[in-house]
Design a protein around this motif. Structure first.
Motif: not given
Length: 109
Positions: A80-82, A18-20, A103-105
């Motif tokens: 994020r991005d796997g 998964l991306s993002g 943190r993801l951002e």
């Protein structure tokens, strides 16, 4: 935010692809800790409408939860991005969830 746990689960390879930003939540509908965390999660996700949220029913013999070494519910995996960037187990506040979302951002920058 997904309101019910999916009984079918994607494969680990599908989740890793998964991306993002993605939040993978493991738990069950009957778990008291899971129920208590739902208002906190809803509050924190208000500011993250584009976040992918996978809400997976977990239990004995469930491959996806075992691949993430889930031992207690709810467990929130922030990806994020796997790649796993954070994890919360039985969070006690919406603020803790918001910190992981931040943190993801930051990882996107």
């Amino acid at each position: 935010m997904n309101s019910s746990y999916a009984t079918g689960e994607p494969s680990r390879a599908e989740v890793d692809a998964l991306s993002g930003p993605t939040l993978v939540e493991f738990g069950t509908a009957w778990c008291g800790f899971c129920k208590a965390a739902q208002p906190l999660l809803a509050e924190a996700l208000v500011d993250a409408p584009s976040l992918r949220h996978l809400k997976i029913e977990d239990g004995s013999g469930r491959a996806l939860g075992r691949s993430f070494k889930v031992k207690l519910w709810p467990t929130f995996i922030f990806m994020r991005d796997g790649q796993e960037l954070g994890r919360l187990v039985r969070p006690g506040s919406a603020e803790l969830i918001r910190q992981e979302l931040a943190r993801l951002e930051l990882a996107a920058s």
